[in-house]
Design a protein around this motif. Structure first.
Motif, PDB file in Angstrom:
ATOM      1  N   LEU A 171      -4.332  13.472   3.724  1.00  0.00           N
ATOM      2  CA  LEU A 171      -3.956  12.726   4.850  1.00  0.00           C
ATOM      3  C   LEU A 171      -3.462  11.377   4.338  1.00  0.00           C
ATOM      4  O   LEU A 171      -4.279  10.515   3.713  1.00  0.00           O
ATOM      5  N   ARG A 172      -2.026  11.256   4.522  1.00  0.00           N
ATOM      6  CA  ARG A 172      -1.321   9.807   3.863  1.00  0.00           C
ATOM      7  C   ARG A 172      -1.331   8.927   4.999  1.00  0.00           C
ATOM      8  O   ARG A 172      -0.239   9.347   5.965  1.00  0.00           O
ATOM      9  N   LEU A 173      -1.869   7.939   4.939  1.00  0.00           N
ATOM     10  CA  LEU A 173      -1.540   7.009   5.909  1.00  0.00           C
ATOM     11  C   LEU A 173      -1.068   5.535   5.401  1.00  0.00           C
ATOM     12  O   LEU A 173      -1.511   5.187   4.628  1.00  0.00           O
ATOM     13  N   GLU A 174       0.322   5.104   6.130  1.00  0.00           N
ATOM     14  CA  GLU A 174       0.937   3.846   5.701  1.00  0.00           C
ATOM     15  C   GLU A 174       0.545   2.606   6.459  1.00  0.00           C
ATOM     16  O   GLU A 174       1.236   1.546   6.345  1.00  0.00           O
ATOM     17  N   ALA A 175      -0.792   2.767   7.106  1.00  0.00           N
ATOM     18  CA  ALA A 175      -1.334   1.753   7.999  1.00  0.00           C
ATOM     19  C   ALA A 175      -1.572   0.294   7.084  1.00  0.00           C
ATOM     20  O   ALA A 175      -1.894   0.576   6.132  1.00  0.00           O
TER      21      ALA A 175
END
Length: 129
Positions: A33-37
């Motif tokens: 799961l890739r999150l750019e937050a």
């Protein structure tokens, strides 16, 4: 097995079903799961499943994560837990179980009932003759 509901960020409202473990969450492209937050590290969290201990969350060393607003480095997850790390928030849920199709069983039962009914008509016909 489990589902993660993203509560914040650009993909808020999305739900992801997880069936393979360990499951990695972070900013790097190789994560599951890739999150750019903002505040999310390259390898921020790992979810693992142990049959004896259940689902566990492990944060990377020096990474900050909270479960239900309690800071945790490693913890057992429960249904409905909210996991916050960086500016991202996700909710942990147990996924709905997959139901097997019952079409063949239902067809077999109806066929058996039809056979019994036909046999009863045959017996009545033979007795009345």
């Amino acid at each position: 097995m489990i589902q993660l509901k993203i509560l914040s960020g650009q993909t808020a409202g999305d739900t992801l079903v997880v069936r393979r473990f360990p499951f990695r969450i972070g900013r790097a492209p190789e994560n599951d799961l890739r999150l750019e937050a903002p505040g999310v590290w390259d390898q921020h969290l790992t979810l693992e499943f142990d049959p004896s201990a259940g689902f566990r969350l492990h944060a990377a060393p020096d990474a900050c994560a909270t479960i239900n607003a309690e800071p945790e480095q490693s913890a057992r997850l429960r249904n409905g837990d909210v996991i916050a790390f960086g500016s991202a928030k996700i909710q942990f849920w147990l996924a709905a179980p997959l139901q097997r199709g019952l079409r063949l069983r239902e067809f077999s039962v109806w066929l058996l009932l039809a056979g019994i009914t036909a046999f009863q008509f045959f017996l009545i016909y033979r007795l009345l003759k």
